[in-house]
Write an enzyme that holds these catalytic residues in place. Structure first.
Site, PDB file in Angstrom:
ATOM      1  CB  CYS A   1      -1.014   0.261   0.605  1.00 20.97           C
ATOM      2  SG  CYS A   1      -0.090   0.059   2.339  1.00 20.97           S
TER       3      CYS A   1
ATOM      4  CG  ASP B   1      -7.163   1.809  -1.351  1.00 19.29           C
ATOM      5  OD1 ASP B   1      -5.941   1.372  -2.102  1.00 19.29           O
ATOM      6  OD2 ASP B   1      -7.686   0.902  -0.717  1.00 19.29           O
TER       7      ASP B   1
ATOM      8  CG  HIS C   1      -4.802   0.547   3.488  1.00 20.63           C
ATOM      9  ND1 HIS C   1      -4.152   0.047   2.451  1.00 20.63           N
ATOM     10  CD2 HIS C   1      -5.657   0.726   2.657  1.00 20.63           C
ATOM     11  CE1 HIS C   1      -4.004  -0.498   1.160  1.00 20.63           C
ATOM     12  NE2 HIS C   1      -5.491   0.020   1.615  1.00 20.63           N
TER      13      HIS C   1
END
Lengths: 651, 329
Positions: free
Chosen positions: A405, A465, A449
């Site tokens: 991430c 995302d 995250h």
């Protein structure tokens, strides 16, 4: 009196248990030394009765102090203090030859056990440490001289210890509930000793989260007032990072536009309660974009929450969030400039790619879509990402093309800024495990995250995302499912079980660990005191103690009296009462045999007469023929008396 | 240092004795009481031991530490430990409460030897582990199992002949953790007769008056002259077993020489010895005569016992010797 080997061995085991509660935090060589000494001494003591000379013990103490100072820098504080205590306990064992030394050592072992809990308060650990109390009390019990049976099994002592602890439960509960908690520490600042804890940091560079992503400890738990959001919508924002220096993303201290970024909700708000585990950092979490939160918290302009100081104890707070919204529809020019800022002289290839997309006439949405499509087509998700060079985004986008991430969000934001779209990195947690039993969401550190937000005209800050484009599983099913390549020894195989057991953890945290001064205030509500101050609490404590100790005293004294008449006399009295029903009453000046003679006359030719003769005979035998009757025979006699029925009265 | 300790100790004992004389209610001086003595709550005392006080201080430190770090798990652990420690007081009290001393038995003992005593306790339903008894400066540890009455054997020094009282005993325990001492004073109204010391390497027994008269027969006085009924104190070897079997009671052979056997152990005949030395020698002679199965008589200034032989005669003689008044100053 010299300790017997049995007493010494028990003491050594207690010390070993107390020390082993600390082993995880001690340096490995000290751990080995501390664990090795007690068994060695047990062995040497069994072979020869010689005590260890002070010529060996004193240098060992000095060595211990030197070692602790060398390793920790000083002697005080939790970490060096506990290491020193463990060492001193083991050294105390070496000089324990008499009962007095052994008792001191056992008491010190209790202190060492308790200090282990200053580091970890989890329920499993507390139970483990508490159960060691049984061994400790059994040791103290075994130090009592008991000359009848020196070879007895350990069971008696363990039973005594367990009994004492069991009897102590009411007293312990009263003491725990009513002991006034301190509003502020008496000495030191507990946070000053805080050792490194895992948790989100307020800066991010590729690879900085690796440690966090493999940490299974709970980060926080959420209880929703309404239905919980879908797994893919469980984004918990914690820190917004708009500044980039080429490698690291950091926070913006003061925004150009004062006040909160305005938000327009487009869906019904969600109320929830978060219990945040200690992280020793101020950052808290909020579900997506919070509208409001508890008054004790700070809401920063970018709508993230933080506490005033580092979070040392579990922190519970309520907040209200909205999942569909327009965040900051109008962007201040200075803020916009900041959201487009890129350091000079970094990542030329990325800028070139963005410029090419723009020159092809793509609009904002198309640029975002191109980037996500690129990630989806050519990139892989892995926790063991290759190292990146000076131009980290260039290296990632055009060379390694593998990461997690952090890499994706960082590269995505740089790409957007290069294309002229305001963008920023957001870190927090995503996902979590829903507990059906406890009706709450458990989020672990491994759910940490990082994602991106881009500012679009008319829509404000919009979450994008990029990780989801590469690895949709990460978002849908959580971090654990995404990291399928973890080794068996990492402990992930029993994570499902641990998830299920987490409901106990939560109960423990809520009822015991978080029982602070605030919660204590409402303790006396049932008896009409809405906000108990220290005086009320002390009064309640004294009252509870008095009640418990009084009932214990009554019980002890009653049980002391009940043996006043022995069982044989009681049975004889019962027999006399039964016979009296048949018309013959025993006289004060009459022995059993005379009594029997008179009874014989009254009970002519009844089967009871023979039985009565047997009983009186047995009584005389038990009472007068032996110094002390055998208990079993007395019991048999009492049983027969209970079966005896006097014949109907003969007129 | 030890001299100072001894002086302090003796001063303390004097103070204690004074306090007990003047303030019997305060010091709980217990007049001697008849057995059985039962320990009930009004005569059982409890105080923390030195270790108990230290442990309490440690608990306070632990509690403060836990409170300071706002650590509830540590606080809970400390509370449990403290509660268990407190409950040990009740357990200790129960160890002593209801204990009943039923009887004290003593075996034969001569002055200068250890006096073996057996204390009989009443059976009780629960075990009483680790009791301790202090008589004077003598310490005994014992335990009583549940269900059975038990005799506890102890030994006390018996330096002087005559009646001896075991005196005040402190029965105490610091069961189960050593944090509290629970005690009770008992002073049983029991007196034990300590026989006089036996003179070592005493001269042989004096000859009886037989030297004045004629010896009836040679040999060991085993000349058979008739049978008579058994009387308590007759030596076993004189019982005529075969004749007794045909008779209701035991029969004893009478010999012709009882007069010759009859030694007179006389206090007055022992010139040149002091009072106690005479008693010691007479004691040695009584024992020697009894062991040799020679009938003997004991002549004391105001008492004559015998002639006779056997268990009860021996004890009558030893008792008389033990109770001889002290030498006039």
């Amino acid at each position: 009196m010299r300790l017997s080997n049995r007493q010494f061995n028990l003491l050594a085991v207690s010390a070993l248990i107390a020390v082993s509660a600390h082993l995880a935090r001690l340096p490995w060589w000290l751990s080995i030394a501390l664990v090795a000494v007690p068994p060695l001494r047990m062995f040497s003591r069994a072979r020869s009765a010689k005590a260890i000379s002070a010529w060996l013990r004193v240098p060992l103490v000095l060595l211990l102090v030197a070692v602790v100072i060398l390793n920790y820098g000083n002697l005080f504080g939790r970490e060096p203090g506990s290491a020193l205590a463990c060492g001193l306990l083991v050294l105390k064992l070496l000089e324990s030859e008499r009962i007095r030394d052994a008792r001191t050592a056992a008491a010190f072992a209790a202190f060492v056990l308790m200090s282990a809990l200053l580091f970890t308060q989890s329920i499993g650990y507390t139970l483990l440490v508490s159960s060691c109390l049984i061994v400790l009390l059994a040791t103290l019990n075994a130090l009592e001289p008991a000359p009848l049976d020196s070879n007895r099994p350990l069971g008696a002592e363990l039973r005594t210890a367990a009994l004492l602890l069991g009897l102590g439960v009411p007293l312990a509960a009263a003491a725990f509930l009513f002991t006034p908690r301190l509003g502020s520490p008496l000495w030191g600042t507990p946070g000053a000793f805080a050792e490194a804890r895992t948790g989100l940091d307020d800066h991010m560079s590729p690879g900085s989260m690796t440690e966090l992503l493999v940490d299974d400890s709970p980060a926080f738990r959420v209880r929703f007032e309404t239905a919980a959001p879908a797994p893919s919508a469980r984004y918990f924002r914690s820190i917004v990072l708009p500044r980039f220096d080429g490698t690291t993303w950091t926070r913006q201290e003061a925004p150009a536009q004062p006040g909160l970024e305005p938000v327009v909700g487009e869906a019904p708000p969600i109320d929830y309660e978060v219990t945040f585990e200690p992280s020793h950092r101020p950052w808290l979490v909020a579900l997506d974009v919070p509208l409001s939160a508890d008054t004790g918290l700070r809401m920063r302009p970018d709508r993230t929450l933080s506490a005033v100081g580092g979070i040392r104890n579990p922190n519970q707070y309520r907040a209200r969030s909205v999942l569909a919204y327009r965040l900051a529809p109008d962007l201040d020019p200075v803020d916009r400039q900041r959201a487009l800022q890129l350091p000079e002289g970094f990542d030329p290839k990325t800028r070139e790619l963005a410029g090419r997309w723009r020159s092809e006439g793509r609009n904002d949405d198309a640029v975002i879509a191109s980037a996500l499509a690129m990630f989806n087509a050519q990139f892989t998700y892995t926790l063991s990402a290759p190292l990146l060079g000076r131009n980290s985004v260039d290296d990632f986008l055009f060379d390694t093309r593998a990461g997690f991430c952090e890499h994706f969000s960082s590269a995505f934001v740089v790409l957007m800024r290069a294309a002229g779209i305001p963008a920023r990195v957001v870190t927090g947690y995503q996902g979590g495990w829903w507990s059906d039993v406890g009706d709450y969401l458990l989020v672990r550190q491994s759910d940490a995250h990082a994602w991106s937000e881009v500012w679009l005209q008319g829509r404000g800050w919009v979450r994008v995302d990029p990780t989801a484009a590469v690895n949709p599983l990460r978002i849908e099913s959580g971090a654990d499912a995404a990291a399928g390549d973890r080794a068996w020894y990492s402990g992930s195989w029993w994570l499902p079980l641990r998830n299920r057991l987490d409901v106990i953890n939560r109960l423990w945290t809520q009822s015991v660990v978080q029982f602070n001064a605030l919660r204590q205030k409402s303790l006396l509500q049932p008896i009409g005191i809405s906000s108990a101050d220290q005086r009320d609490l002390l009064l309640a404590l004294a009252g509870a103690f008095a009640a418990i100790l009084l009932s214990a005293s009554l019980w002890v004294m009653r049980s002391g009296r009940s043996t006043r008449h022995d069982a044989l006399d009681a049975a004889w009295g019962r027999l006399c009462r039964r016979v009296a029903r048949g018309g013959v009453r025993v006289r004060d000046n009459e022995g059993p045999l005379d009594f029997l003679d008179r009874s014989r006359a009254a009970f002519v030719d009844t089967p009871e007469r023979a039985r009565l003769e047997d009983l009186v005979d047995a009584y005389v035998g038990l009472r007068y023929a032996v110094t002390e009757p055998v208990l079993a025979e007395v019991q048999a006699f009492a049983r027969k008396v209970r079966e005896f029925r006097a014949p109907p009265r003969v007129q | 240092m030890s001299a100072l300790g001894a002086r302090l100790e003796s001063t303390w004992q004097k103070l204690l004795a004074l306090a007990e004389r003047r303030l019997p209610a305060l010091t709980r001086l217990r007049a001697a009481e008849a057995l059985p003595i039962r320990l009930h709550r009004r005569r059982i005392y409890v105080l923390p031991t030195a270790f108990g006080i230290g442990f309490g201080a440690l608990l306070v430190i632990m509690q403060l530490g836990a409170l300071n770090y706002a650590n509830n798990a540590a606080l809970l652990l400390t509370c449990f430990l403290a509660a268990a420690a407190w409950m040990s007081l009740f357990a200790g009290f129960r160890t002593l409460a209801g204990l009943e001393l039923v009887a004290i038995h003593a075996a034969e003992c001569h002055a200068g030897h250890a006096l073996p005593l057996t204390l009989h306790f009443h059976a009780s339903a629960r075990a009483r582990p680790s009791l301790r008894l202090r008589i004077g400066t003598h310490l005994f540890a014992f335990a009583l199992a549940a269900g059975d009455g038990a005799g506890v054997a102890i030994q006390l020094p018996a330096p002087r002949r005559g009646w001896m009282r075991p005196g005040r005993m402190k029965l105490w325990t610091d069961q189960p953790l050593g944090l509290f001492v629970v005690w009770s004073w008992i002073n049983p109204q029991t007196s034990i007769l300590v026989y006089p010391a036996i003179e070592e390497s005493a001269p042989p027994l004096p000859h009886g008056p037989g030297q004045l008269g004629e010896r009836f027969s040679a040999g060991d006085g085993e000349e058979f002259s008739g049978l008579r009924e058994y009387r308590s104190g007759d030596p076993q070897r004189r019982i005529a077993w075969k004749a007794s079997a045909r008779h209701d009671g035991l029969l004893v052979r009478e010999s012709e020489v009882p007069v010759d056997d009859n030694r007179v152990l006389s206090y007055a005949s022992l010139h040149g010895l002091d009072h106690e030395a005479r008693i010691r020698r007479l004691t040695a002679w009584v024992i020697a005569a009894d062991a040799a199965m020679l009938s003997y008589a004991l002549e004391l200034p105001e008492l004559r016992i015998g002639p006779g032989l056997g268990h009860s005669h021996r004890h009558a003689c030893l008792r008389a010797l033990a109770l001889m008044p002290d030498a006039p100053q």
